[in-house]
Design a protein around this motif. Structure first.
Motif, PDB file in Angstrom:
ATOM      1  N   ARG A 140       0.768  -1.186   0.154  1.00 48.76           N
ATOM      2  CA  ARG A 140       0.071  -0.021   0.002  1.00 48.76           C
ATOM      3  C   ARG A 140       0.694   1.158   0.062  1.00 48.76           C
ATOM      4  NH1 ARG A 140      -4.983   1.460   1.948  1.00 48.76           N
ATOM      5  NH2 ARG A 140      -5.183   3.727   2.195  1.00 48.76           N
ATOM      6  N   GLU A 143       2.575   1.935  -3.380  1.00 47.76           N
ATOM      7  CA  GLU A 143       1.608   2.460  -4.221  1.00 47.76           C
ATOM      8  C   GLU A 143       0.980   3.679  -3.975  1.00 47.76           C
ATOM      9  OE1 GLU A 143      -1.599  -0.430  -4.760  1.00 47.76           O
ATOM     10  OE2 GLU A 143      -0.146  -1.814  -5.496  1.00 47.76           O
ATOM     11  N   ASP A 144       0.867   4.148  -2.541  1.00 49.14           N
ATOM     12  CA  ASP A 144       0.126   5.269  -2.457  1.00 49.14           C
ATOM     13  C   ASP A 144       0.890   6.323  -1.553  1.00 49.14           C
ATOM     14  OD1 ASP A 144      -1.991   4.206  -3.813  1.00 49.14           O
ATOM     15  OD2 ASP A 144      -3.021   3.354  -2.168  1.00 49.14           O
ATOM     16  N   SER A 278       3.272  10.198  -5.351  1.00 46.29           N
ATOM     17  CA  SER A 278       2.106  10.103  -4.835  1.00 46.29           C
ATOM     18  C   SER A 278       1.517  11.256  -4.035  1.00 46.29           C
ATOM     19  CB  SER A 278       1.849   8.859  -4.083  1.00 46.29           C
ATOM     20  OG  SER A 278       2.092   7.469  -4.822  1.00 46.29           O
ATOM     21  N   GLU A 282      -1.479  13.482  -4.298  1.00 43.68           N
ATOM     22  CA  GLU A 282      -2.582  13.786  -3.362  1.00 43.68           C
ATOM     23  C   GLU A 282      -2.908  15.224  -3.102  1.00 43.68           C
ATOM     24  OE1 GLU A 282      -3.282  13.155   1.371  1.00 43.68           O
ATOM     25  OE2 GLU A 282      -1.976  11.853   0.232  1.00 43.68           O
TER      26      GLU A 282
END
Length: 403
Positions: A140, A143-144, A278, A282
């Motif tokens: 996670r 990826e983020d 990322s 965001e």
């Protein structure tokens, strides 16, 4: 050093008891306690709060909230392990009584921490972290990224859990403490580089850990590399594995984050580069909204970073998402930026050596390619042909059309 306003250092070190714990988190506390409080906070007057293996997330939240409301500089030292709950898929910081079954009730949700730090004045808060992540949490984060509020300095290290039989040492923060105790007090960015290098030597890491280095400049004051999407920053600065780009490289702003991201990717620190990208995506989503030019820009950067990291499946997925986002912005199927995104998705799909993943991604690509055939003849047929080969309904023929 700030001589006027007292600072606060909050030392939070925790890991579950017994076999559920895989980092000896509290072992770093004696080393940090031996460092002058003024070094820990960067201020002449300092308050030190230590939480060693706390058991109640509400109690921890209360202590973090109290520290976050102090007017002076705040430094949060965070040592422990990260887990992902199976129901809401949120990252949690494990406490002393945390188990997988009770994770949502016995661990500190990461977004609680972020929420308490968010109202603080930009540049007044530093987080120094030494964390180990379970396999699903690690995926996670890769990826983020690891969400942190704007304007906060973040230095540290997140490493994947390598073995349930091995208890990891907080090598990064122990190196930080050792540097300070030697009498040296370099700037945080330099301190981070030295500590990360020592930690890699100590634990034999080959780059699998994610080094965190965010300087804490208020993100509202740091624009993305460009707000125009007629540029392809990464695709023009790295050797090309796909079709040659027809766009111009951006002119970096003075505080453009792309040089840092590119440097990390070029040095093989692909997880770090992906996490930073990322974080900026965001920011673009929060500031400009989903589907905005800025958000799509960072989505495409993430797609090319995945290519540079040798992850064609992820790159293909992200390029398809970028193409879909552009089409949703009412860009036409023959728009060069739309065609380029689909071409890159197609190329990355062709690079896939895993038949299962190629089969999974193929139908979506075929549908997208049917809507955006591009300038190269035979591209649509090439996708369909490979899908037939993958499904065993057609013999493979070398030399077929492709992108």
């Amino acid at each position: 050093m700030n001589d006027s306003v007292p600072g606060t250092a909050l030392l939070l070190a925790a890991s579950p008891a017994g076999k559920a714990g895989f980092i000896d988190a509290t072992s770093v506390l004696p080393a940090l306690a031996a460092v002058s409080p003024s070094i820990l906070t960067g201020t002449t007057a300092a308050t030190i709060v230590e939480l060693a293996d706390p058991v109640d997330p509400q109690t921890v939240l209360t202590r973090i909230r109290a520290a976050a409301t102090t007017p002076g500089p705040l430094t949060l030292f965070l040592v422990g392990q990260l887990h992902l709950d199976s129901k809401q898929h949120q990252v949690h910081f494990a406490l002393a009584r945390t188990t997988e079954a009770t994770l949502r009730y016995s661990a500190l949700p990461w977004h609680w921490l972020a929420s308490e730090l968010r109202p603080r004045k930009p540049g007044s808060t530093t987080v120094v972290a030494d964390l180990i992540a379970t396999p699903d949490t690690w995926q996670r984060i890769r990826e983020d990224g690891l969400t942190i509020p704007r304007g906060i300095r973040l230095y540290g290290r997140v490493a994947p859990q390598l073995s349930r039989r091995r208890t990891a040492e907080p090598a990064y923060l122990k190196a930080v403490a050792a540097i300070w105790r030697s009498g040296s007090n370099p700037p945080l960015a330099q301190l981070h580089e030295q500590a990360a290098a020592q930690a890699r030597l100590q634990d034999g890491s080959d780059g699998g850990a994610l080094d965190l280095a965010v300087d804490g400049a208020p993100l509202d004051a740091v624009p993305p590399a460009t707000s125009s999407l007629d540029t392809a920053p990464l695709a023009t600065t790295a050797p090309q594995a796909g079709p040659a780009p027809s766009r111009r490289p951006p002119q970096p702003a003075p505080e453009n984050p792309l040089p840092t991201i590119l440097a990390a990717a070029g040095a093989g620190r692909h997880s770090e580069a992906a996490a930073l990208a990322s974080m900026w995506e965001e920011w673009a989503l929060r500031t400009h909204g989903a589907g905005s030019a800025q958000a799509v820009h960072w989505l495409e950067i993430r797609a090319d970073l995945a290519r540079l990291a040798g992850d064609p499946a992820r790159s293909c997925e992200l390029w398809m998402s970028a193409a879909d986002a552009r089409l949703a912005r009412q860009q036409l199927p023959d728009d060069p930026a739309v065609v380029d995104a689909v071409d890159r998705a197609h190329h990355q799909w062709q690079e896939l050596q895993d038949p299962r993943r190629a089969q999974e991604l193929g139908p979506a690509l075929a549908a997208l390619r049917g809507h955006v055939p591009g300038q190269r003849a035979g591209a649509v047929a090439a996708v369909r042909h490979r899908l037939e080969v993958l499904h065993g309904t057609r013999p493979r023929v070398d030399g077929g059309a492709g992108t």
